[in-house]
Scaffold this active site. Structure first.
Site, PDB file in Angstrom:
ATOM      1  N   ARG A  15      11.644  -1.568 114.500  1.00 51.54           N
ATOM      2  CA  ARG A  15      10.453  -2.269 114.991  1.00 51.54           C
ATOM      3  C   ARG A  15      10.669  -3.778 115.115  1.00 51.54           C
ATOM      4  NH1 ARG A  15       5.473   0.515 114.846  1.00 51.54           N
ATOM      5  NH2 ARG A  15       5.922   2.695 115.171  1.00 51.54           N
ATOM      6  N   ARG A  35       4.965  -6.540 117.362  1.00 56.79           N
ATOM      7  CA  ARG A  35       3.855  -7.450 117.071  1.00 56.79           C
ATOM      8  C   ARG A  35       4.144  -8.609 116.139  1.00 56.79           C
ATOM      9  NH1 ARG A  35      -0.245  -3.108 115.384  1.00 56.79           N
ATOM     10  NH2 ARG A  35       1.750  -2.384 114.610  1.00 56.79           N
ATOM     11  N   ARG A  75       2.541  -9.209 126.364  1.00 57.80           N
ATOM     12  CA  ARG A  75       1.708  -8.005 126.333  1.00 57.80           C
ATOM     13  C   ARG A  75       0.224  -8.292 126.628  1.00 57.80           C
ATOM     14  NH1 ARG A  75       1.758  -3.716 123.179  1.00 57.80           N
ATOM     15  NH2 ARG A  75      -0.281  -3.558 124.145  1.00 57.80           N
ATOM     16  N   ASP A  81       8.169   4.231 122.990  1.00 60.68           N
ATOM     17  CA  ASP A  81       7.506   4.855 121.849  1.00 60.68           C
ATOM     18  C   ASP A  81       7.876   6.326 121.811  1.00 60.68           C
ATOM     19  OD1 ASP A  81       5.323   4.118 119.704  1.00 60.68           O
ATOM     20  OD2 ASP A  81       4.938   6.167 120.351  1.00 60.68           O
ATOM     21  N   TYR A  92       1.864  14.690 115.647  1.00 60.86           N
ATOM     22  CA  TYR A  92       0.835  14.025 116.466  1.00 60.86           C
ATOM     23  C   TYR A  92       0.169  15.020 117.415  1.00 60.86           C
ATOM     24  CZ  TYR A  92       2.346   9.487 114.728  1.00 60.86           C
ATOM     25  OH  TYR A  92       2.623   8.426 113.918  1.00 60.86           O
TER      26      TYR A  92
END
Ligand code: CP3
Length: 356
Positions: free
Chosen positions: A33, A37, A46, A82, A161
């Protein structure tokens, strides 16, 4: 003068040397990661663009993948995407909600639900090959050649998921299917193995130098259940990529009990999460596998010298493994100060081994 081709330069990079089980001149480092962010430049590009939309735009993928390489000089880039992007690409109705994660509109519970999911072909993801090609071109000129890691989600984690409909703590519905409807489970896991395998193959054929298979939530399974209901499908994905001659990293969270099984599924390097003592993991894995990890991602919030002291211990311990790639023991926490990761990268890359 003999000109060194890009591929030779890449092959001699510390990251690919460690993956090949050789002892590179220094311990390579990258961060799960690393693109995302915690970087102000990421938030800027973004702005006003949804996560999944960003993952389908070759220009944005390229820019975001390069951002941490430019900022930190890490030894590998990880492709910006992702684990649920391939599902989106074949038409599954899903979204990635900020602060939550992937949310599926119509969770999968029956054989008909599984059969309604199309297989993935390269035509579903033209922007992936395009972005990988752009990236390998750019990365060849950074720090003498920086390898690109392709990635996909492993069948269990992606299935969790699809079946739960979103993030979960107990995986109750997922396990209900695994234990109670073996035929549906088998069909679902085969379906995802095909999709994740095809997604990785697109990245590898376009030029990715290595892959990481993320089975983040596999640690929810006992070793016996993992071996019977999960491993065969992850092995299918890893074998497909192994046949293309590309080295593989296999990572899960809370995976201490699963490490040798995760290696035997078909990986050169096994990712170790931050809860697991690295020396113990190396003993468990023996001489056949390299390790990746495993600084506690929360240590970046400690004083720098505390973080670096722990990093030094991890580097020393990693020298006992067949190969060691320094990383955090899970992804970068979004509130991480990028300057701490810059100091950490510098420290790992300039580390001088202790005497004796
Ligand atoms: O590592 C990288 O920098 C490459 C990009 C990457 C992303 N997701 C981008 C992303 C990678 C390798 C992933 C993998 C991924 N996605 C995993 C396995 C890794 C792990 O952390 O265990 C999982 C479980 C997912 C599913 C997912 N997607 C989650 C749990 C989340 C976080 C939700 C949140 O906002 O807290 C996402 C969203 C996501 N994936 C973001 C990024 C940069 C944040 C979205 C945003 O910026 O709006």
């Amino acid at each position: 003068m003999v000109e060194i081709s890009t591929s030779d330069a890449l092959a001699s990079s510390p990251f690919l040397q460690a993956l090949a089980g050789r002892k590179p001149s220094r311990t390579p480092v990258w961060f799960m990661r690393q693109a995302g962010r915690s970087l102000p430049e990421y938030l800027k590009v973004r702005e006003g663009i949804g996560m999944l939309e960003s993952c389908q735009n070759a220009e944005l993928i390229t820019e975001i993948t390069l951002q941490p390489v430019r900022r930190y000089g890490v030894d590998a880039a990880i492709f910006f995407s992702d684990i649920v992007l391939p599902l989106k690409a074949v038409g599954v109705d899903l979204d990635i909600k900020p602060g939550v994660g992937p949310v599926i509109a119509n969770p999968v519970r029956t054989l008909a639900d599984v059969e309604a999911i199309p297989d993935l072909t390269p035509e579903h993801v033209p922007y992936i090959a395009e972005a990988v090609q752009n990236l390998t071109g750019e990365l060849a000129g950074i720090n003498g050649g920086t390898p690109l890691i392709g990635f996909a989600g492993a069948p269990f984690t992606v299935a969790s998921y699809l079946v739960e409909g979103g993030p979960s703590k107990e995986y109750a519905k997922t396990k209900a299917l695994m234990f109670g409807a073996p035929d549906v489970w088998d069909a679902l896991m085969r379906k995802i193995a095909g999709i994740s395998g095809a997604f990785l193959e697109v990245q590898v054929r376009a030029g990715a130098s290595a892959v990481q298979l993320f089975d983040s939530w596999a640690g929810a399974c006992t070793p016996a259940d993992y071996e019977r209901h999960v491993l065969p499908y992850s092995a299918e994905v890893l074998t497909r990529i192994g046949e293309l001659g590309v080295p593989r990293i296999h990572f899960g969270v809370n995976s201490a009990m699963l490490l040798p099984l995760m290696g035997s599924a078909g990986a050169e390097v096994v990712g170790v999460d931050w809860r697991t003592p690295l020396d113990w993991a190396i003993t468990q894995l023996g001489d056949d596998f390299g390790v990746q990890g495993n600084l506690d991602p929360a240590l970046v919030f400690a004083p720098t010298e505390v973080m670096l002291e722990q990093a030094g211990r991890i580097i020393e311990t990693g020298r006992r493994a067949k190969g060691h790639i320094f990383n955090l023991g899970h992804g970068v926490i979004p509130t991480t100060d990028p300057d701490q990761l810059a100091r950490l990268t510098e420290f790992v890359q300039s580390y001088e081994p202790a005497e004796g």
